[in-house]
Enzyme design. Sequence first.
Site, PDB file in Angstrom:
ATOM      1  N   GLU A 149       0.837  -1.202   0.000  1.00 26.01           N
ATOM      2  CA  GLU A 149       0.000   0.000   0.000  1.00 26.01           C
ATOM      3  C   GLU A 149       0.873   1.254   0.000  1.00 26.01           C
ATOM      4  O   GLU A 149       0.552   2.249  -0.655  1.00 26.01           O
ATOM      5  CB  GLU A 149      -0.911   0.024   1.239  1.00 26.01           C
TER       6      GLU A 149
ATOM      7  N   THR B  41      -5.891   8.133  -3.508  1.00 24.01           N
ATOM      8  CA  THR B  41      -5.793   7.836  -2.076  1.00 24.01           C
ATOM      9  C   THR B  41      -4.846   8.808  -1.380  1.00 24.01           C
ATOM     10  O   THR B  41      -5.147   9.295  -0.282  1.00 24.01           O
ATOM     11  CB  THR B  41      -5.341   6.374  -1.860  1.00 24.01           C
TER      12      THR B  41
END
Length: 336
Positions: free
Chosen positions: A153, A208
């Site tokens: 991530e 994000t």
Amino acid sequence: MGTRPVIIEGELSLAREIGYMVPAKAVRVEAYCSTANLGAGFDVFALALNKFVDRVQVRTTNTRTITIKARGPFGRELPRDPNKNSAGPPARALLDKSGLNMGIEITLEKNVPPGLGLGSSGATAAACTQAMNNLLQLDLSSDELVQTASIGEAAVSGTAHTDNVGASLLGGFVIAYGKPLRTVSVKPPAKLSVVVVSPKTRPRKNKTSLARSLVPKKIETGNAVLNVGRASAIALGFARGDLDLIGSGMEDAIAEPHRESLVPGYRSVRMIALAAHASGVAISGAGPSIVALVDKTKHDPKKIGRVMVREFSKNNVESTFFVTGPAGAARVIRRE
Ligand code: HSE
């Protein structure tokens, strides 16, 4: 984990023949998409969703490099550079940990749509981590798996958040918390349906990272108190299978107030869904999708989806919805 002897590639087949513990040649794992946060559980809670599934195959090579191939509906959009793809860093970390002197070829079947807030990069990282764990027989704990997948991530969004990868790896409702990281997963109530509504917002690169940059670095004690209380209600609600209790906690004082601008019409869509008997509503991860949790034994999730889409259109936002339910853990689907 103890130190492993280095086995050079030419010796692998002999080692296998005499029953020595050596890596498999290839392992394929699938992992589901997820919705993170659930309101008050920013960066801690996530729920695996039984809608889209990424499949990742890892194969040993004698090149000593990590290479990535991608196919599937969203394969073309993915970076092949292992430092920029969420599969690369976990694969590198686990290969290094194994001490084995070999390379890895990763083949991604990318089915989770990126950019919707459904943990797309997390599903890939989770599948790759579990595949490497199995390929190299590392026997990692749940906490270690989630921690390792989270570095994938970081490659994509700049932060190693553990919520989406936790749900994609462990399945069900997951709490990923603390330093060092601990994880807990609970099977959600059977009556739970999840309505996912995705507004057609302008696609943004680094979506994000942008959504994360909107969350203040410091929060007021009053907001922390609100979130601790609500998050506790969500966790206890899942433990008891009580959807009303879960829903009562799905309001966020930390991230959502600063992110709402990314989802035009969010407040009114949220209100209309609650009025239509959704138990709780939240922005899904970094958005722009919204999730509504619904007790399907009492209310029609599709009807709630339609009401939400209609409300978005009143705000001049086109949207689509689907109804799904909780998914299970990442699983090995092939080993050779
Ligand atoms: N918890 C993360 C966030 C999830 O809200 O930024 C991102 O997918």
